[in-house]
Design an enzyme around this catalytic site. Structure first.
Site, mmCIF file in Angstrom:
data_model
loop_
_atom_site.group_PDB
_atom_site.id
_atom_site.type_symbol
_atom_site.label_atom_id
_atom_site.label_comp_id
_atom_site.label_asym_id
_atom_site.label_seq_id
_atom_site.Cartn_x
_atom_site.Cartn_y
_atom_site.Cartn_z
ATOM 1 N N CYS A 74 0.839 -1.210 0.000
ATOM 2 C CA CYS A 74 0.000 0.000 0.000
ATOM 3 C C CYS A 74 0.869 1.253 0.000
ATOM 4 C CB CYS A 74 -0.906 -0.002 1.226
ATOM 5 S SG CYS A 74 -1.933 1.467 1.357
ATOM 6 N N CYS A 83 -2.975 -0.451 9.043
ATOM 7 C CA CYS A 83 -2.072 -1.612 8.980
ATOM 8 C C CYS A 83 -0.715 -1.218 9.555
ATOM 9 C CB CYS A 83 -1.848 -2.068 7.543
ATOM 10 S SG CYS A 83 -3.305 -2.630 6.681
ATOM 11 N N PHE A 299 -22.459 -14.370 24.079
ATOM 12 C CA PHE A 299 -22.055 -13.264 23.198
ATOM 13 C C PHE A 299 -22.303 -13.679 21.741
ATOM 14 C CE2 PHE A 299 -19.295 -13.514 26.934
ATOM 15 C CZ PHE A 299 -19.485 -12.283 27.538
ATOM 16 N N ASN A 304 -23.950 -16.093 14.429
ATOM 17 C CA ASN A 304 -22.871 -16.539 13.544
ATOM 18 C C ASN A 304 -22.424 -17.968 13.846
ATOM 19 O OD1 ASN A 304 -20.795 -15.864 11.490
ATOM 20 N ND2 ASN A 304 -19.361 -16.025 13.191
ATOM 21 N N GLU A 320 -26.994 -12.721 24.223
ATOM 22 C CA GLU A 320 -26.314 -11.536 23.682
ATOM 23 C C GLU A 320 -26.855 -10.299 24.376
ATOM 24 O OE1 GLU A 320 -24.641 -8.538 21.804
ATOM 25 O OE2 GLU A 320 -23.972 -10.585 21.343
ATOM 26 N N ASP A 347 -27.352 -8.669 29.667
ATOM 27 C CA ASP A 347 -26.070 -8.002 29.856
ATOM 28 C C ASP A 347 -25.147 -8.962 30.607
ATOM 29 O OD1 ASP A 347 -23.891 -6.516 30.541
ATOM 30 O OD2 ASP A 347 -25.007 -4.809 31.347
ATOM 31 N N ASP A 368 -17.652 -16.082 22.793
ATOM 32 C CA ASP A 368 -17.032 -15.207 21.796
ATOM 33 C C ASP A 368 -17.211 -13.765 22.259
ATOM 34 O OD1 ASP A 368 -15.931 -14.060 19.557
ATOM 35 O OD2 ASP A 368 -17.657 -14.418 18.265
ATOM 36 N N CYS A 394 -10.915 -11.987 20.723
ATOM 37 C CA CYS A 394 -10.343 -10.925 19.889
ATOM 38 C C CYS A 394 -9.307 -10.126 20.661
ATOM 39 C CB CYS A 394 -11.449 -10.009 19.355
ATOM 40 S SG CYS A 394 -12.357 -9.142 20.642
#
Length: 437
Positions: A74, A83, A299, A304, A320, A347, A368, A394
């Site tokens: 890039c 990035c 979560f 998904n 969720e 919650d 997740d 994550c």
């Protein structure tokens, strides 16, 4: 305050930090983090910040390059903060992320996996199907900037293109900037979000003042010309609405499980579609499912994982915190004919011990969570009957903390853990871990 001495200095890089900067030591032993430098390199660096515990700098010139250095693809690399690892060979990027995960598990959780899972990877360019561009009118330059934040987050990067975003968006950033610059409301548009389904791409324009007819017409013409569905957001999330007519259906398919998930323009979806499908497959494999199982998916978002799970087990319960996502997850279950998937809004950072779903018995647990992790809900769950837990993370720090709790206080073993390259060329670490009692 003393002015920062910006005299360039030569230094050898020893390691890579969790945020993708080179780590070096000054002669007095003080750590210095050098943007744009790789382990094994000697660089000429310019100081950019100084604190009591460490200094910061940026690479001016690479004097001795590491063998793993590659030319960034890039033209905006080094300025844009989207990035930070494009200068590192792709196969080494994922190994660096694996090292971050293992170091976090050891340092924070005092645990190590019995097995390190092979990294999951997918296409490393043109993968990002969801994101948010910052917008800023810069009168000194007489132009409007549209892009991600610079490495100095006070500024918006002036992007012409982005190679990690899907090409339909990534190659249209300059056209988007020119569009906004021609609007009367250009100084009152702080951000534009993009999201792509399999059959439609939506742009959501946040605007802090009502749009006039000329601006609305210009946005509509741009949407038709470029093939984007344009949404407006005058206030909070609930104010999002299509600019004109009926909004197109946004959805993505998971053919392996014969599932289609519909979503709204600002909903959370995994940004990397191909990697997402591989991640779901690995998760279901690690859960070691049987047709008679009941699974708790915490979560769960839009479903998904929940809906693919429902294809394989007797019953799955998804929980969720976002009530809107729960409503759409229920609709997704109905649309896919999955009557064995239940969804609850709760919650998960608060006490849930009196809730009906918490009292039901489960054979497997899937987590997740967001970056903050799952420590609050893990302390409440009746884990004694759940033999297998799969944790998708994550943020390696919160995973490590929660892994320490499960291993040292709840009697689980960390059977395996590994990384998944959801965000190639960034320092973001997505990982997965399997716990068994």
């Amino acid at each position: 305050m003393a002015r920062l001495d910006r005299t360039p200095f030569q230094i050898q890089i020893l390691d890579l930090s969790h945020d993708g900067r080179g780590v070096a030591r000054l002669p007095d032993g003080k750590a210095v983090f050098v943007a744009g430098a790789l382990p094994g390199e000697t660089v000429l660096a310019e100081p950019t910040a100084r604190s009591r515990r460490f200094d910061e700098a940026r690479t001016l010139e690479v004097l001795e390059a590491a063998p793993d250095r590659v030319a960034p693809r890039c033209p905006h690399f080094g300025t844009c903060g989207g990035c930070v690892l494009q200068h590192l060979a792709e196969d080494k990027q994922i190994l660096a992320k694996q090292q971050v995960l293992l170091e976090n598990l050891e340092r924070i959780g005092k645990v190590a996996p019995d097995q390190v899972l092979p990294p999951l990877t997918a296409a490393s360019w043109g993968y990002r199907r969801k994101g948010r561009f910052s917008v800023r009118r810069v009168n000194k330059k007489d132009k409007t900037l549209v892009g991600f934040r610079e490495q100095d987050p006070r500024f918006v990067a002036e992007l012409r293109e982005c190679h990690t975003v899907i090409p339909e968006i990534g190659m249209k950033i300059q056209a988007l900037a020119e569009l906004v610059d021609g609007l009367q409301a250009r100084e009152h548009i702080p951000q534009i979000e993009f999201i792509a389904g399999d059959d439609a791409i939506a742009l959501t324009v946040r605007h802090l003042m009502p749009l006039g007819e000329a601006d609305r017409a210009a946005l509509a013409a741009f949407g038709r010309e470029q093939g984007f569905a344009i949404f407006l957001q005058p206030k909070g999330i609930d104010s999002v609405h299509p600019l004109e007519g009926e909004a197109p259906a946004l959805s993505f398919r998971l053919p392996q499980w014969d599932v289609e998930l519909a979503f709204e323009p600002l909903d959370f979806i995994q940004v990397n579609g191909r990697l997402n499908a591989s991640m779901i497959a690995r998760t279901l494999e690690l859960l070691d499912l049987r047709p008679e199982h009941r699974v708790l998916d915490l979560f769960c978002g839009l479903g998904n994982f929940t809906l693919p799970l429902a294809r394989q087990v007797r019953e799955v319960v998804g929980v969720e915190g976002d009530a809107g996502l729960v409503a759409r997850a229920r609709a997704n279950a109905q649309r896919n004919g999955l009557g064995n998937a239940q969804f609850f809004a709760a919650d998960l950072t608060q006490d849930q011990r009196g809730t009906p779903w918490m009292r039901q018995g489960f054979d497997r647990l899937l987590l997740d969570p967001p970056r903050s992790g799952a420590d609050e809900v893990l302390k409440q769950l009746p884990l004694q009957d759940i033999g297998t837990i799969v944790y998708v993370s994550c943020h390696p720090g919160s995973l490590a903390r929660d892994a320490g709790f499960l291993v040292h206080e709840r009697g689980y073993s960390l059977v395996s853990a590994g990384v998944m390259d959801m965000f190639p060329h960034t320092a973001h670490v997505e990982s997965i871990a399997l716990f068994r009692r």
